[in-house]
Scaffold this active site. Structure first.
Site: not given
Ligand SMILES: *Cc1c(COP(=O)(O)O)cnc(C)c1O
Length: 833
Positions: A377, A568-569, A574, A676, A680
């Site tokens: 990952h 995101k985190r 990022k 991901t 979304k």
């Molecule tokens: C999809 C998702 C992530 C991943 O987000 P990235 O933008 O790909 O880092 C992290 N936390 C939650 C709650 C998510 O639904």
């Protein structure tokens, strides 16, 4: 004993007409009746004093009734057919809430909603009473949750194995602009979605020493004087969508081997008699809140070994119950390692096959390398797990021996193929001798697996050319790509019912189960009435989000403004900070009277910082300080607002993604393995501004260059700039707007009375070399944001593009991802119960 005999014996005691006594009366009750029954018979209440939580539990029991028979039947059918199964080992499963998802997948969501209405309850309110199962940090854990949903939906016989943490991901509050971590006591009230299975308890050993015992069959290794912990499984049903299949997620909880020490108890020392419990039970107490960095703590290794050992015992026990020839094990089991967290499973399976089941080394190793596959990952060095040899020797002495033997044989093989290349041997060894003798878990995972995959095309290429370049020479063909995906059930249907409804009206249902059907919405991009309806849906989702933001932050936002979303985190790679630089740039433009060109924006951030990641927490504080200044500046008004949405988790994500207009995917090229959140967003009709990183590259391929806003350095350019000697000062002095923004942060403009507050942030950009190249990408980012703003003012062009983004997301269904794992890696076929 033949397998037939065993199977017959297992079924003995079941009356022949067991199936006919159909169990399943509970499922046939009208839902309002079932709800009333549960309120009385499961909760012991009447509606005059039922609380919101009681109504949630009532609804959960009712939905659970509809799961149970399918769950039982699925398990029986797999056993009966002795089918090959996938075991997905993951230290994290970020599942979120279950009620609405289970109702949706079972096809009873509309009945549940009207049933609740009939007894005076609203589905939305009831759903909100469920605590999130936050057993994960972020993307990696959410991926595991999407995967189990897809495996069940596609009728893949699969079990997820993980840990039932007493405390999941911390709950984030913001106090005086700063992140505060609160414990997530998610199991405080009864968890209706789990069933304890004491009969599948196993014992997990730690510490002790190894002695060699010479027997007639050769030398045996006995791991003795160990300390034991009991692994208690809790099973969670995973219902597929539009199928009878309900798979199993088995989460292990640590229990003391001895409830209490009777010796101490008899001596009258009650407190001491329960002391041992605490040590053992801390193993599954709390999720490590680190994302993309390894913590190196002993308890973390204990967690890993604890759940891996229990899972491998469970898998082998299941195998021996129904099979007698070890050589058929790879026909019955495929094990996927979600990152290196469960990589000790390679050594554990060797340990069990050799020491417990007495297989010879070569035979056991052959089986292991036909069963395991490993998903990487991240390329970032700080995330690569390694354990000191001393810790390993203390905690798992037998496994260290086994790892040494695996390594010895592997290095011999390498030496035969590349004679005399000592440097190569040093580089690929499982034992890293350059950093004080450490066990490199990624090397163990690569050597023990038949297939290693990255999570997006770019990332998988980089694996082969950088991190695993040596291994790619040694094992040509072992490395492959499987691009991540997301489940359309949760991230379209459940999160965005209005868009689902609109799509269903125009292209029919079915895209939930086969996302390739969504491409039929493509022509609708040219249909003005559809574009209007699509905008109406987006407006309603933004209204819903605006209301939530008001509730959580007190900030009033204009739903007509562009919702510019980065959730995101919080991590330097990022680049939330790059987004902040842009926000301050817009603010300065407004203040200097250039606002006439400006499209009103609400810039929304959400995300947790690891509690020990000080700089990430500073970034959160800066966002909040910047928000306080901008949101309260009368010159700005509705043109620009900044929001930090607290406690990002799955249930928050379900509100945030559908309300986004603009998706910020701005990591430094080469750092985000896949992402991901990007998928979304696009699926919910947001346009992406992003770098050529992770799955953004493939999103661009799918939607077309003209339907995405790409900016910044490519991976190759990043490498070139860094090796050529990158100097952030050149960019600082070369761009007046950038200089002004950084100077404002550094001089206390946003931290009045505490001008030094953000010195460290400024220092990372200027004094410490700007590792993630924010300054190099700033100008292109700002210029690209101007193009975004211009397009947003043309609502027809914008919605046309947003529709095309949604319509072209078929590739990013996790069903496609799981289909690839199943056929190319696991070699399993769907099995319909
Ligand atoms: C999809 C998702 C992530 C991943 O987000 P990235 O933008 O790909 O880092 C992290 N936390 C939650 C709650 C998510 O639904």
């Amino acid at each position: 004993m033949s397998t037939d005999v065993k199977r017959t014996r297992k079924r003995a005691g079941k009356p022949d007409n067991f199936q006919a006594v159909d169990t399943f009366l509970l499922e046939q009750l009208p839902i309002p009746q079932a709800l009333r029954n549960h309120l009385t018979f499961s909760l012991g209440k009447s509606d005059s004093w039922a609380t919101s939580r009681d109504w949630y539990q009532t609804a959960a029991f009712t939905v659970r009734d509809h799961l149970m028979s399918r769950w039982v039947n699925t398990r029986d059918a797999y056993r009966e057919a002795n089918t090959k199964r996938v075991y997905y080992l993951s230290l994290e499963f970020l599942i979120g809430r279950m009620l609405a998802n289970a109702a949706l997948n079972l096809g009873i969501a509309p009945e549940l909603s009207t049933g609740l209405q009939e007894i005076g309850q609203q589905m939305e309110g009831v759903v909100e009473m469920e605590p999130d199962a936050a057993l994960g940090n972020g993307g990696l854990g959410r991926l595991a949750a999407c995967f189990v949903d897809s495996m069940a939906t596609m009728d893949i016989p699969a079990t997820g194995y993980g840990i039932r943490y007493d405390y999941g991901m911390f709950r984030q509050t913001i106090e005086e602009g700063q992140q505060v971590e609160n414990p997530d006591n998610w199991l405080r009230y009864q968890n209706i979605w789990e069933i304890q299975r004491p009969e599948h308890t196993c014992e997990v050993k730690f510490y002790g020493r190894v002695v060699q015992v010479h027997t007639d069959h050769g030398t045996e290794h006995h791991w003795i004087e160990t300390e034991s912990v009991v692994a208690m499984p809790y099973d969670v049903p995973v219902p597929g969508y539009g199928t009878q299949t309900v798979n199993n997620l088995r989460l292990w909880s640590a229990k003391a081997a001895k409830e209490f020490d009777l010796l101490h108890f008899n001596q009258g020392n009650y407190e001491k008699s329960v002391e041992g419990r605490h040590g053992a039970e801390t193993i599954s107490q709390v999720l490590y809140p680190n994302d993309a960095s390894e913590s190196g703590k002993e308890l973390r290794l204990k967690q890993q070994y604890f759940f891996v050992s229990a899972s491998i015992q469970d898998i082998l026990h299941r195998f021996t119950n129904y099979n007698s020839d070890w050589d058929t094990l790879p026909d019955k089991a495929a094990i996927q390692l979600n990152d290196t967290h469960p990589a000790i499973a390679v050594a554990e399976m060797m340990y069990q096959l050799i020491d417990h089941y007495h297989l010879a080394w070569d035979r056991a190793w052959k089986l292991v390398t036909q069963i395991f596959a490993y998903t990487n990952h991240t390329l970032m060095p700080e995330a690569l797990e390694s354990w000191s040899v001393e810790l390993f020797a203390t905690l798992l002495p037998r496994h260290l021996e086994i790892i040494y033997e695996i390594n010895h044989r592997f290095l011999q093989m390498v030496n035969q193929h590349f004679p005399g290349d000592c440097d190569l041997l040093r580089r690929v060894s499982i034992i890293d001798e350059t950093h004080g003798r450490r066990v490199r878990m990624a090397h163990l995972a690569v050597i023990g697996s038949h297939t290693v995959n990255g999570v997006a095309a770019l990332h998988s290429e980089l694996l082969k050319t950088t991190l695993f370049a040596d291994f790619n020479r040694i094992f040509p063909g072992k490395f492959t790509n499987v691009t991540n995906g997301i489940t359309p059930r949760r991230w379209l249907n459940q999160a965005n019912p209005l868009l689902t409804e609109l799509l269903t009206q125009h292209i029919g249902g079915g895209f939930q189960k086969d996302l390739s059907l969504i491409k039929h919405s493509e022509p609708l991009a040219d249909n003005a009435a559809f574009r209007q309806a699509f905008r109406d849906v987006k407006a309603a989702n933004k209204q819903r989000l605006a209301y939530k933001i008001l509730q959580k932050t007190g900030v009033v936002i204009n739903p007509q403004a562009m919702f510019d979303v980065q959730i995101k985190r919080i991590h330097e790679y990022k680049r939330q900070l790059l987004n902040v630089l842009h926000v301050i740039t817009l603010y300065n433009r407004i203040r200097s009277g250039q606002a006439t060109l400006h499209t009103p924006r609400v810039v929304i951030f959400a995300g947790k910082a690891a509690p020990g990641y000080w700089l990430a927490k500073q970034i959160i504080r800066l966002i909040n300080d910047v928000a306080a200044i901008i949101n309260n500046d009368p010159v700005v008004g509705d043109q620009l607002k900044v929001v930090f949405y607290p406690n990002y988790e799955v249930s928050a994500a379900e509100i945030l993604f559908p309300g986004a207009d603009l998706s910020e995917q701005i990591s430094t090229a080469g750092t985000e393995a896949s992402g991901t959140g990007n998928m979304k967003m696009a699926l919910n009709g947001a346009l992406t501004i992003g770098t050529l990183d992770g799955a953004n590259v493939e999103i661009k391929e799918e939607v077309g260059d003209e339907n995405i806003f790409i900016f910044g350095l490519t991976t190759a350019e990043v490498t070139k700039l860094k090796t050529g000697g990158y100097n952030p000062w050149d960019y600082y002095h070369g761009n007046a707007e950038l200089k002004q923004v950084i100077d404002m942060i550094g001089s206390g403009f946003f931290s009045v009375g505490d001008p030094a507050r953000y010195q460290a942030i400024v220092d990372t950009l200027l004094q410490k070399g700007d590792q993630y190249l924010l300054l190099a990408d700033y100008a292109d980012y700002v210029a690209t944001q101007e193009k975004v703003a211009a397009l947003y003012r043309d609502e027809e062009a914008w919605s046309r593009m947003a529709i095309l983004n949604m319509a072209r997301m078929a590739k990013f269904s996790s069903d496609r991802t799981i289909g690839e794992y199943a056929s190319r890696i696991w070699k399993v076929s769907p099995f319909k119960a």
